[in-house]
Structure formats: structure tokens, C-alpha cells
Design a protein around this motif. Structure first.
Motif, PDB file in Angstrom:
ATOM      1  N   LEU A   1     -14.015  10.491  15.085  1.00 28.37           N
ATOM      2  CA  LEU A   1     -15.006  10.652  14.028  1.00 28.37           C
ATOM      3  C   LEU A   1     -16.112   9.615  14.193  1.00 28.37           C
ATOM      4  O   LEU A   1     -15.875   8.501  14.673  1.00 28.37           O
ATOM      5  CB  LEU A   1     -14.338  10.487  12.652  1.00 28.37           C
TER       6      LEU A   1
ATOM      7  N   LEU B   1       2.988   2.341   2.557  1.00 27.37           N
ATOM      8  CA  LEU B   1       3.336   2.932   3.854  1.00 27.37           C
ATOM      9  C   LEU B   1       4.768   2.578   4.240  1.00 27.37           C
ATOM     10  O   LEU B   1       5.347   3.189   5.126  1.00 27.37           O
ATOM     11  CB  LEU B   1       2.364   2.471   4.942  1.00 27.37           C
TER      12      LEU B   1
ATOM     13  N   ARG C   1      -0.508  15.547   1.453  1.00 29.64           N
ATOM     14  CA  ARG C   1       0.347  16.718   1.257  1.00 29.64           C
ATOM     15  C   ARG C   1      -0.491  17.941   0.932  1.00 29.64           C
ATOM     16  O   ARG C   1      -0.285  19.031   1.455  1.00 29.64           O
ATOM     17  CB  ARG C   1       1.345  16.459   0.120  1.00 29.64           C
TER      18      ARG C   1
ATOM     19  N   ALA D   1      -3.647   3.810  -3.375  1.00 32.35           N
ATOM     20  CA  ALA D   1      -5.034   3.596  -2.992  1.00 32.35           C
ATOM     21  C   ALA D   1      -5.968   4.020  -4.123  1.00 32.35           C
ATOM     22  O   ALA D   1      -6.958   3.344  -4.411  1.00 32.35           O
ATOM     23  CB  ALA D   1      -5.337   4.388  -1.716  1.00 32.35           C
ATOM     24  N   ARG D   2      -5.644   5.125  -4.789  1.00 27.79           N
ATOM     25  CA  ARG D   2      -6.522   5.598  -5.853  1.00 27.79           C
ATOM     26  C   ARG D   2      -6.516   4.676  -7.069  1.00 27.79           C
ATOM     27  O   ARG D   2      -7.465   4.643  -7.837  1.00 27.79           O
ATOM     28  CB  ARG D   2      -6.116   7.012  -6.287  1.00 27.79           C
TER      29      ARG D   2
ATOM     30  N   PHE E   1     -10.673   6.160  13.026  1.00 27.43           N
ATOM     31  CA  PHE E   1     -10.532   7.523  13.546  1.00 27.43           C
ATOM     32  C   PHE E   1     -11.481   7.646  14.727  1.00 27.43           C
ATOM     33  O   PHE E   1     -12.693   7.759  14.549  1.00 27.43           O
ATOM     34  CB  PHE E   1     -10.834   8.554  12.465  1.00 27.43           C
TER      35      PHE E   1
ATOM     36  N   GLN F   1     -14.128   7.426  -2.286  1.00 31.12           N
ATOM     37  CA  GLN F   1     -13.440   7.803  -3.525  1.00 31.12           C
ATOM     38  C   GLN F   1     -14.431   7.596  -4.662  1.00 31.12           C
ATOM     39  O   GLN F   1     -15.421   6.884  -4.512  1.00 31.12           O
ATOM     40  CB  GLN F   1     -12.208   6.916  -3.741  1.00 31.12           C
TER      41      GLN F   1
ATOM     42  N   ALA G   1       1.293   6.405  -0.815  1.00 32.93           N
ATOM     43  CA  ALA G   1       0.164   5.557  -0.438  1.00 32.93           C
ATOM     44  C   ALA G   1      -1.135   6.020  -1.098  1.00 32.93           C
ATOM     45  O   ALA G   1      -1.922   5.199  -1.580  1.00 32.93           O
ATOM     46  CB  ALA G   1       0.015   5.542   1.084  1.00 32.93           C
ATOM     47  N   PHE G   2      -1.348   7.345  -1.120  1.00 33.73           N
ATOM     48  CA  PHE G   2      -2.639   7.798  -1.655  1.00 33.73           C
ATOM     49  C   PHE G   2      -2.790   7.497  -3.136  1.00 33.73           C
ATOM     50  O   PHE G   2      -3.883   7.197  -3.611  1.00 33.73           O
ATOM     51  CB  PHE G   2      -2.860   9.284  -1.344  1.00 33.73           C
TER      52      PHE G   2
ATOM     53  N   GLN H   1      -5.492  12.695  13.541  1.00 32.12           N
ATOM     54  CA  GLN H   1      -5.328  11.498  14.342  1.00 32.12           C
ATOM     55  C   GLN H   1      -4.365  10.487  13.720  1.00 32.12           C
ATOM     56  O   GLN H   1      -3.572   9.872  14.418  1.00 32.12           O
ATOM     57  CB  GLN H   1      -6.698  10.850  14.534  1.00 32.12           C
ATOM     58  N   ASP H   2      -4.437  10.300  12.415  1.00 34.32           N
ATOM     59  CA  ASP H   2      -3.643   9.239  11.783  1.00 34.32           C
ATOM     60  C   ASP H   2      -3.423   9.588  10.306  1.00 34.32           C
ATOM     61  O   ASP H   2      -4.207   9.222   9.446  1.00 34.32           O
ATOM     62  CB  ASP H   2      -4.381   7.902  11.929  1.00 34.32           C
TER      63      ASP H   2
ATOM     64  N   ARG I   1      -7.130   0.955  13.050  1.00 34.33           N
ATOM     65  CA  ARG I   1      -6.864   2.392  12.879  1.00 34.33           C
ATOM     66  C   ARG I   1      -8.111   3.177  12.507  1.00 34.33           C
ATOM     67  O   ARG I   1      -8.114   3.976  11.565  1.00 34.33           O
ATOM     68  CB  ARG I   1      -5.732   2.591  11.873  1.00 34.33           C
TER      69      ARG I   1
ATOM     70  N   ASP J   1      -1.104   8.598   8.158  1.00 34.44           N
ATOM     71  CA  ASP J   1      -0.777   7.497   7.251  1.00 34.44           C
ATOM     72  C   ASP J   1      -2.043   6.773   6.805  1.00 34.44           C
ATOM     73  O   ASP J   1      -2.176   6.384   5.652  1.00 34.44           O
ATOM     74  CB  ASP J   1       0.179   6.516   7.925  1.00 34.44           C
ATOM     75  N   MET J   2      -2.967   6.585   7.751  1.00 32.08           N
ATOM     76  CA  MET J   2      -4.198   5.871   7.392  1.00 32.08           C
ATOM     77  C   MET J   2      -5.005   6.686   6.393  1.00 32.08           C
ATOM     78  O   MET J   2      -5.562   6.138   5.449  1.00 32.08           O
ATOM     79  CB  MET J   2      -5.015   5.616   8.671  1.00 32.08           C
ATOM     80  N   VAL J   3      -5.060   7.998   6.609  1.00 30.99           N
ATOM     81  CA  VAL J   3      -5.785   8.859   5.672  1.00 30.99           C
ATOM     82  C   VAL J   3      -5.177   8.718   4.275  1.00 30.99           C
ATOM     83  O   VAL J   3      -5.891   8.600   3.276  1.00 30.99           O
ATOM     84  CB  VAL J   3      -5.734  10.322   6.154  1.00 30.99           C
ATOM     85  N   SER J   4      -3.851   8.676   4.236  1.00 31.39           N
ATOM     86  CA  SER J   4      -3.177   8.537   2.957  1.00 31.39           C
ATOM     87  C   SER J   4      -3.486   7.175   2.323  1.00 31.39           C
ATOM     88  O   SER J   4      -3.737   7.075   1.125  1.00 31.39           O
ATOM     89  CB  SER J   4      -1.682   8.708   3.178  1.00 31.39           C
ATOM     90  N   ALA J   5      -3.496   6.137   3.162  1.00 27.74           N
ATOM     91  CA  ALA J   5      -3.771   4.794   2.644  1.00 27.74           C
ATOM     92  C   ALA J   5      -5.209   4.675   2.148  1.00 27.74           C
ATOM     93  O   ALA J   5      -5.548   3.741   1.434  1.00 27.74           O
ATOM     94  CB  ALA J   5      -3.499   3.742   3.715  1.00 27.74           C
ATOM     95  N   LEU J   6      -6.065   5.628   2.537  1.00 26.83           N
ATOM     96  CA  LEU J   6      -7.439   5.617   2.042  1.00 26.83           C
ATOM     97  C   LEU J   6      -7.587   6.474   0.792  1.00 26.83           C
ATOM     98  O   LEU J   6      -8.689   6.747   0.335  1.00 26.83           O
ATOM     99  CB  LEU J   6      -8.393   6.105   3.133  1.00 26.83           C
ATOM    100  N   GLY J   7      -6.476   6.920   0.239  1.00 31.12           N
ATOM    101  CA  GLY J   7      -6.522   7.601  -1.051  1.00 31.12           C
ATOM    102  C   GLY J   7      -6.577   9.114  -0.976  1.00 31.12           C
ATOM    103  O   GLY J   7      -6.857   9.775  -1.974  1.00 31.12           O
ATOM    104  N   VAL J   8      -6.315   9.682   0.212  1.00 33.41           N
ATOM    105  CA  VAL J   8      -6.339  11.143   0.326  1.00 33.41           C
ATOM    106  C   VAL J   8      -4.908  11.674   0.218  1.00 33.41           C
ATOM    107  O   VAL J   8      -4.014  11.198   0.909  1.00 33.41           O
ATOM    108  CB  VAL J   8      -6.954  11.567   1.675  1.00 33.41           C
ATOM    109  N   ASP J   9      -4.715  12.666  -0.642  1.00 31.46           N
ATOM    110  CA  ASP J   9      -3.393  13.263  -0.793  1.00 31.46           C
ATOM    111  C   ASP J   9      -3.142  14.162   0.415  1.00 31.46           C
ATOM    112  O   ASP J   9      -3.570  15.311   0.450  1.00 31.46           O
ATOM    113  CB  ASP J   9      -3.341  14.076  -2.093  1.00 31.46           C
TER     114      ASP J   9
ATOM    115  N   ARG K   1      -9.691  16.392  10.295  1.00 28.71           N
ATOM    116  CA  ARG K   1      -9.767  15.812  11.637  1.00 28.71           C
ATOM    117  C   ARG K   1      -9.226  14.384  11.641  1.00 28.71           C
ATOM    118  O   ARG K   1      -8.582  13.940  12.587  1.00 28.71           O
ATOM    119  CB  ARG K   1     -11.203  15.846  12.160  1.00 28.71           C
ATOM    120  N   ALA K   2      -9.485  13.659  10.558  1.00 33.04           N
ATOM    121  CA  ALA K   2      -8.959  12.301  10.475  1.00 33.04           C
ATOM    122  C   ALA K   2      -7.430  12.330  10.414  1.00 33.04           C
ATOM    123  O   ALA K   2      -6.752  11.554  11.091  1.00 33.04           O
ATOM    124  CB  ALA K   2      -9.535  11.596   9.258  1.00 33.04           C
TER     125      ALA K   2
ATOM    126  N   LEU L   1     -11.727  15.248   6.677  1.00 32.11           N
ATOM    127  CA  LEU L   1     -10.408  14.712   6.326  1.00 32.11           C
ATOM    128  C   LEU L   1      -9.334  15.286   7.235  1.00 32.11           C
ATOM    129  O   LEU L   1      -8.435  14.574   7.684  1.00 32.11           O
ATOM    130  CB  LEU L   1     -10.079  15.032   4.863  1.00 32.11           C
TER     131      LEU L   1
ATOM    132  N   ILE M   1       0.828  -1.215   0.000  1.00 29.99           N
ATOM    133  CA  ILE M   1       0.000   0.000   0.000  1.00 29.99           C
ATOM    134  C   ILE M   1       0.861   1.263   0.000  1.00 29.99           C
ATOM    135  O   ILE M   1       0.367   2.365  -0.234  1.00 29.99           O
ATOM    136  CB  ILE M   1      -0.986  -0.011   1.195  1.00 29.99           C
TER     137      ILE M   1
END
Lengths: 231, 604
Positions: free
Chosen positions: A92, A51, B190, A75-76, A89, A103, A71-72, B177-178, A87, B180-188, B173-174, B171, A49
């Protein structure tokens, strides 16, 4: 092949954690990565992935080289990752957690919606506004999978989904994995629980201290797999 | 009663201004975990840019609003550029390096602002509406203050809505907290971070422009703003926006009301309140315990005794240092004296930072207390130099003991910010209490007795500083030093084997303060004077740069750093007017290129 891994090596500092793995996952297939703690299952998933950066080797997804990419971006392209520690949140709510995973839909595949995910995991439907931190382990596991599916992945990396869960919830997890498979989603499943893997996987790869020691069809595994795991 | 109601309202207006600056800082910290020292610079840029826009526009309220928004947008763009060029590269660096790098930006912006807008304070011609007042209970109260009072809660509500009602906010707020996880879910992430940084910077810029009607745009406002914002953010709880508002209210009202009761001591009052809050709630009013600092243990590696060749080099250096005064001229001698003092100053900070693991951003406080504690008895009681040099470390050590008792429980950024705030308060006392300290004019004529000429002073400084540094080294290799390092590496494990970690940290804190105090006392006598600038943030940063330049993870580091830095700095002052800009750029470069310092580099 959907996912092709060749000579994958990963280091943490000086320690060589993955010492050259080769395996593939076909379209619509469920492949179980079986091994004990420290065998390298989570490391394999994290390097797929993005990481963790592989120190050597190639990772191809649908023909594209993805090793070392962010990673992003991975994922995309359509790889979903459900980490071992889930993990979630914790600040939330369930709906917000799902929103983070959302997505755009992919061509030729029905998109996952909140309704469909609530149908797959009815427990979640009863608590849309509960903060992630106030959910049980099983509920968090369901949410972690649902959150990943919101990204409409074609391959899901599922890291020890049965760990620490009650037998009843483990059965639900197995049913969910089979449901995903029937949707045509490919799954790479990391497991220590060979019974769980046997119930859902087509093929298995056995990892031991960073090496593949056995791979073959799931049907051929029982007995032999236990023998490797007890080493 | 009426007077106090008006004071209360004034305090609330002040609170809104504080909140606008602090909100941006806390939003940025919440997501990126970077304490952005340059936030005050963005506030200052907002004020200057706002001045440039507003002074060219009609003086009507709608144009004022437009100008403030434009200033905010411009600052947001500058913030985004800053994030993409610098901050992005240091997200995973230790906190102290982040603070230091962003302080480098502060220096660069100061010089840039000076050159773009000139040294004069810029005041905004005020339209009639800005001068109008509302009568409240028979008292005239400025209309603009009423607008500010309303603006605080409005901005709070808008930020809250953005964070809870939009996908972007979810995004963010997520990611808080984490990531790397946000990134692994496809969010850029940066781009997410850049946008958060732009938003926080925009808030700071708007706050700067909004400050114009009541104050001028000036070159000191960056550090004033950042110190206030640090205090607010720490009291409110790092990363908490509602906490920042509560804290801003508390501080704003405290300052406005306190000015009636204790006109000259509002700053002290603020520190007392901050200390009280942190004793009851170590993570601030609405803050939560932060997850452990990342990567710190990697950069603060274990200290090893010097190799024979390094010891030989040290002996050779010492021999040269002893022989030098007989060969060189008076200017070079004064530079050497300065270096000797700098070594003790840097070595004392190193004890706190390296083996003690306590990030201090206000080390100049102890230096300054030592300097004043040596100079005042000489001026007021005509005490002799040896006694004054004895008083200096004792006084600094005693204050360090008292402050340390409050703060050593804290960690990382919070500790760094508190030490900084304390140093600012000491500075304010030295600056404001002019009857005793001479204020800005300082204390002059603190000369050593006639038997101690420049050469004798140099040898005194050399022996005290080399001796002090050696003693500090000796302590670090004694069981006490091992215990201190153990409690730095793992507080829990150290306590489990029976070490009193708080006491160890407090001892290190006091010891470091005391040694810095001695350095300060010596500086007073070699310079013949003491000024409030010895306690400035800039001086604290000097010590930090010395330690980091040399390398935190070696004993030789602070010594090498002190020698190199003092030499370079003196050369820089002679060479260019733009010394702040060059120094700032050099600090940024050090953090980016050699985060492990010169000594660390040599080791590699």
C-alpha cells in the motif's frame, strides 16, 4: 489513571514471559519501559493492545477492563500501537497506509489529519504515493507512527522507535514524541536506548526477564538504569 | 483460419466463465488464506438458485440480468453464513484441515441440493435473444458468448476498482498482508473477512447462474468447477486477480483450440501447461511467494515409537485379524478385507503427509493407477494375479516419480491443489478413454485365480497391507525417515547439513504412490472390478479422513483411522440415504472438535 496494569501475566506455551507486572500511565505522561531483548517489553505492549491474551491480571484503560478483548475494540477505545517491526503494509502507498489507520475523531481533542501528520513528518509529505515497501527504515518508522495517529489515540504504545535508525532520524523521532506529548497524548515507550528514553520520558519502568526491577522518575534513572541493563 | 478464430472466441467466452469462478476463490484466498473447497458448491447453488428464479421470470434480457444478480446476492448471503459458522473457526488451522472441512461442506451441499431440486439436470428455457447469433467472418457466433467475452474484463475492472479506489478495498489489501496489524488499527477484521467471503461467494453464484444458458444445472458441476478454478488460480498465482484472468484466458483458449488438434486429451493438455508454468514460475504467473504456513509444525508433532502397551494392542489386533476369517461370515470378511486395503492406502498417504509434510489431496490417483495397472494386463494379456500385483505398485510408483519430480518443489496449498488436479486428470483419462478402460462401465471380471478364494484373498491382503504398513514404519525410523522429517521441519537447515531435501521428498512421494498402487491392485482383485470412481475426489478424501481421523502425528493414527472409518462408512451406507450429508457433517465436526485425531486424543 489512564492505564492501570495489575499483576499482568502472559505465557507462551509453558514459558511464563511476564511474571506479574504492576504499573500505571497517567494522562499526558510518557512512561519508558526499559529492558534488554527478551525482557518482555513487546509482550507487554501486545497484551495491552489485545494481540496476546494475558493469562492473568487486569488491564484497565480509562476505568474499563480491556484484558482479553479483541484488538480492534481496544484500538477503538483510544489505544494506538506502533509495533517494533513497524509492520507497514508494503503493497500500500503512504496515503493508503494512513487510510487503514483512520478512525473517527474523538471528543475534546483535535483530530489528526493527513496535513497535520505531513507537517509532523515532512519526509512523508514528499512521497504520498510511494509503496511502503520502497521506503527506508526511518521513513517506515515515521509512517508507522503517523498511521497509528490517524486513529486519534489518547494513548500510544511505541515499541522501540529508535531501533536500527541513524542518529539524525533518532533525533527526529525524539522531536516527534515530544510533539505528541505536547498535544496531550500519553505514551508508553519501550526502549533499550536509555539515552533516547531519557530525552523524552517522565518516568521509567525497568523490566528484567518478565519482572519489574525498578520504577521511578526518569531523572533518577541514569547510572542506576545502566547498571540494571548491563546485568 | 476462420475456424480457429471462432475457436479463439469460444475460448475467450470460456475464459470469462472460468475467471468468474476463479476470481472469487482467489479473492477469498488472498485475504483469509483459506482454500475454499466449497467454492464449487457455491457455484452450483448459484446455478440452481438462478434456475429457480429465471425459470419463473419472463425470458427478456433485462430479467435475465436481474435473475443473475439475485442469484449472486443469494449465494453471497449463503457464503456469509458459511463464513460465520464454519470458516471463522478454522482460519488458524493447518491448510489441509481447512480443505477437508470445506470438503465436508461440499458433501453437505450436494445432499441438500439433491433433496431441494431433485436428481434431474435442470435446463433453462432460453429466450430468443439467448439463441441469437452474430455473423463473424461468415460464421455464426452465439451472441451470449460475445456477452461473456465482454463480461470477464468488465468484472476484472470492477474488482480492481473496488480494491484500489474504496476504503473497503484498501482495508482488504492491508488485511491480506497483516491481519493482526489491521485489527490493532481498529478495524474489525471479522466483519471484513465475512464481507470478502460474501463477495467471493457472490461471484461464484453469478458465474453459476451465467452458466445456465449453455449448460444445465446438475449435481456434478460443483467438483468440475472447483477443479477448473484450482487450476486457474494455481497457474495465475494464488491471490492474484489479474493472474487469474490471464490463466483463465490461457486455459480457456487452450481448451477451445486444443479440442481441434487433440479432441480427447484437452485435460492432459491443461495439466502439461500447468506443469510448464509452475516449472518456470513456481508461484504462478502473477503470484508471489506465500508467507510460511501458520501453525503447521504445531499439529505435526514428532512421531515417537509406540509404547509397549500399544505394541501389545497391535499384536492382539493382528491375532484377532488372523483368527477372524475362521469365525465370521462372508460379508464381515469382505469388510475386513476392505479394512486391510484401507490401512495400506491410509498409511501410504500418511508417509507423504505426516513425516513428508506434503499435503496431498489426490491420493486416489495412485490407488486408481494401481488398480487399472493390475486389471488391464489381466484383461488384455491374461497375465496371472501375482504378476499383476507386482505391476500395480511399480506402475503407480513410476507415475508418482514422474509427477513428483514436477511437484515436490512446491508446498502447502499449491501442492495439495496440484495433486488434486492430477488425480482429476487421471480420473478423466479413465473415464474418457473408454476403448481401453471401459469408461464409466469400468473393467469387470478381474477375479483372482481359482486357488484364491475370499479367505485366501483376505490373508493375501492382510499380509501385504500389514507388511507394507510395517515396512513404511520401519523406514520412518531409519536414518532416511529422520532425514525426511528434518527436511519437513526446516528445508534450509536440512540442506545446510547436507541433505538432498528434494530427493528425500521425491522418494517419499514415489514410495507413497507405489504403496497406494499396491492397495489399488489388491482392491481390483478383491472386488473383481475397477471403476473410475476409485480415482474420484471422494476417494482421495476417504484417505485424508482416515489419516486425520486417526491423527497425522502418530504411526498408529492412519491404521486406527482406516479401521474406524471403513467400519463407520459401511454402517452409514446401510443406515441412511443421506450418507453424504452425515459424512460431511462428521468431517466438519472432526476438524472443529478433534483436529488432532483419535490417536492424538488418546495420547493427550
Amino acid at each position: 489513571m489512564m492505564l492501570e496494569i495489575e499483576a499482568l501475566q502472559v505465557r507462551y506455551g509453558r514459558a511464563l514471559i511476564l511474571q506479574g507486572l504492576d504499573f500505571t500511565v497517567a494522562e499526558g505522561e510518557v512512561l519508558a519501559l526499559i529492558g534488554r531483548n527478551g525482557a518482555g517489553k513487546s509482550t507487554t505492549m501486545k497484551s495491552i493492545i489485545g494481540l496476546l491474551r494475558p493469562s492473568q491480571g487486569r488491564i484497565h484503560f480509562n476505568g474499563q477492563d480491556i484484558a482479553g478483548r479483541a484488538a480492534f475494540e481496544i484500538a477503538r477505545l483510544g489505544i494506538g500501537y506502533v509495533p517494533e517491526e513497524r509492520r507497514i503494509f508494503t503493497d500500500l502507498t503512504v496515503l493508503e497506509n494512513l487510510e487503514v489507520g483512520r478512525q473517527p475523531p474523538r471528543q475534546g481533542r483535535p483530530a489528526w489529519t493527513i496535513e497535520r501528520l505531513f507537517a509532523l513528518f515532512p519526509n512523508l509529505a514528499t512521497m504520498p504515493n510511494r509503496p511502503g515497501g520502497q521506503m527506508s527504515g526511518g521513513e517506515q518508522q515515521m509512517l508507522a507512527i503517523a498511521r497509528t495517529l490517524m486513529g486519534n489515540p489518547s494513548l500510544v504504545l511505541l515499541d522501540e522507535p529508535s531501533e536500527g535508525l541513524s542518529p539524525l532520524i533518532v533525533q527526529q523521532m525524539a522531536a516527534a514524541v515530544r510533539a505528541l506529548k505536547s498535544e496531550g497524548v500519553s505514551i508508553l515507550l519501550a526502549e533499550q536506548n536509555t539515552n533516547f528514553a531519557a530525552g523524552v520520558a517522565d518516568r521509567a519502568v525497568i523490566l528484567q526477564t518478565g519482572h519489574i526491577v525498578w520504577q521511578g522518575s526518569m531523572a533518577a534513572l541514569p547510572g542506576e538504569g545502566e547498571a540494571y541493563l548491563s546485568l | 483460419m476462420i475456424a480457429s478464430l471462432i475457436q479463439l472466441l469460444t475460448g475467450m467466452a470460456e475464459a470469462s466463465s472460468l475467471f468468474l469462478v476463479a476470481a472469487g476463490l482467489t479473492v477469498i484466498f488472498g485475504v483469509t488464506r483459506v482454500v475454499n473447497f466449497a467454492h464449487g458448491s457455491l457455484f452450483m447453488l448459484g446455478a440452481y438458485i438462478g434456475w429457480s428464479i429465471l425459470s419463473r421470470m419472463p425470458r427478456d434480457p433485462e430479467y435475465f440480468a436481474l435473475g443473475v444478480i439475485l442469484a449472486g446476492l443469494a449465494t453471497a448471503a449463503i457464503g456469509a453464513a458459511l463464513e460465520m459458522t464454519l470458516l471463522r473457526r478454522i482460519y488458524r488451522a493447518p491448510e489441509l484441515l481447512q480443505l477437508l472441512a470445506t470438503f465436508g461442506v461440499v458433501l453437505m451441499v450436494q445432499d441438500a441440493t439433491l433433496h431441494l431440486w431433485g436428481p434431474e439436470d435442470l435446463t433453462l428455457p432460453r429466450g430468443r435473444w439467448l439463441r441469437s447469433a452474430v455473423v463473424i467472418l461468415g460464421e455464426r457466433f452465439p451472441l451470449y458468448d460475445l456477452i461473456l467475452i465482454a463480461l470477464g474484463p468488465i468484472v476484472l475492472a470492477i474488482i480492481w476498482m473496488i480494491f484500489t479506489r474504496t476504503r473497503w478495498g484498501t482495508l482488504v489489501r492491508a488485511a491480506t498482508q497483516d491481519r493482526d496489524m489491521v485489527s490493532a488499527l481498529g478495524v474489525d477484521q471479522r466483519r471484513l473477512f465475512t464481507s470478502v467471503f460474501a463477495m467471493g461467494s457472490g461471484l461464484a453464484g453469478m458465474a453459476g447462474a451465467l452458466a445456465l444458458p449453455e449448460a444445465s444445472a446438475n449435481l456434478q458441476m460443483d467438483l468440475t468447477a472447483i477443479t477448473d478454478a484450482f487450476v486457474v488460480v494455481v497457474i495465475g498465482g494464488l491471490g492474484s486477480i489479474s493472474g487469474a484472468y490471464l490463466a483463465a484466458l490461457l486455459i480457456g483458449i487452450l481448451q477451445a483450440v486444443g479440442i481441434i488438434w487433440l479432441p480427447k486429451s484437452t485435460l492432459v493438455l491443461v495439466f502439461v501447461v500447468m506443469a510448464a508454468v509452475l516449472i518456470v514460475r513456481p508461484n504462478g504467473l502473477r503470484g508471489r511467494k506465500l508467507t510460511a504456513a501458520r501453525g503447521e509444525a504445531d499439529t505435526i508433532a514428532s512421531i515417537k515409537p509406540a509404547s509397549p502397551s500399544l505394541k501389545l494392542a497391535a499384536l492382539a489386533t493382528l491375532a484377532i485379524a488372523i483368527a477372524a476369517p475362521f469365525v465370521i461370515g462372508p460379508f464381515a470378511l469382505s469388510v475386513l478385507t476392505e479394512m486391510a486395503i484401507a490401512i495400506l492406502f491410509a498409511a501410504s498417504l500418511h508417509v507423504m503427509m505426516g513425516p513428508g509434510g506434503m499435503a496431498s489431496f489426490g491420493h486416489a490417483a495412485w490407488f486408481g493407477i494401481g488398480a487399472y495397472a493390475a486389471a488391464l494386463p489381466v484383461k488384455l494379456l491374461t497375465v496371472s494375479m501375482p504378476i499383476a500385483l507386482l505391476i500395480a505398485p511399480i506402475a503407480a510408483g513410476m507415475v508418482a516419480l514422474a509427477v513428483g519430480a514436477l511437484v515436490v518443489r512446491l508446498n502447502g496449498v499449491t501442492l495439495a491443489m496440484l495433486t488434486l488436479a492430477f488425480a482429476q486428470i487421471v480420473w478423466a483419462v479413465a473415464f474418457q478413454w473408454s476403448d481401453v478402460t471401459g469408461g464409466d462401465n469400468g473393467i469387470l471380471g478381474v477375479w483372482p485365480p481359482s486357488w484364491a478364494g475370499p479367505q485366501a484373498m483376505y490373508f493375501l491382503a492382510l499380509s501385504l497391507c500389514a507388511g507394507g504398513a510395517l515396512l513404511l514404519r520401519k523406514m520412518l525410523y531409519a536414518p532416511w525417515g529422520f532425514a525426511l522429517r528434518a527436511s519437513r521441519d526446516s528445508t534450509q537447515r536440512a540442506e545446510a547439513i547436507g541433505l538432498d531435501t528434494q530427493r528425500l521428498r521425491l522418494t517419499a512421494f514415489t514410495l507413497a504412490g507405489s504403496a497406494a498402487g499396491l492397495a489399488g491392485g489388491l482392491a481390483a482383485f478383491t472386488k473383481g472390478s475397477v471403476f473410475p470412481t476409485t480415482i474420484s475426489i471422494g476417494h482421495s478424501v476417504d484417505a485424508l479422513v482416515m489419516v486425520l481421523l486417526g491423527g497425522v502425528q502418530t504411526m498408529a493414527g492412519p491404521i486406527i483411522g482406516a479401521i474406524v472409518y471403513t467400519g463407520l462408512f459401511d454402517a452409514l451406507l446401510l443406515a441412511t440415504d443421506l450418507w453424504r450429508f452425515v459424512l460431511g457433517a462428521a468431517i466438519v465436526a472432526i476438524v472443529l472438535i478433534v483436529p488432532q485425531g483419535i490417536a492424538g486424543l488418546a495420547k493427550r
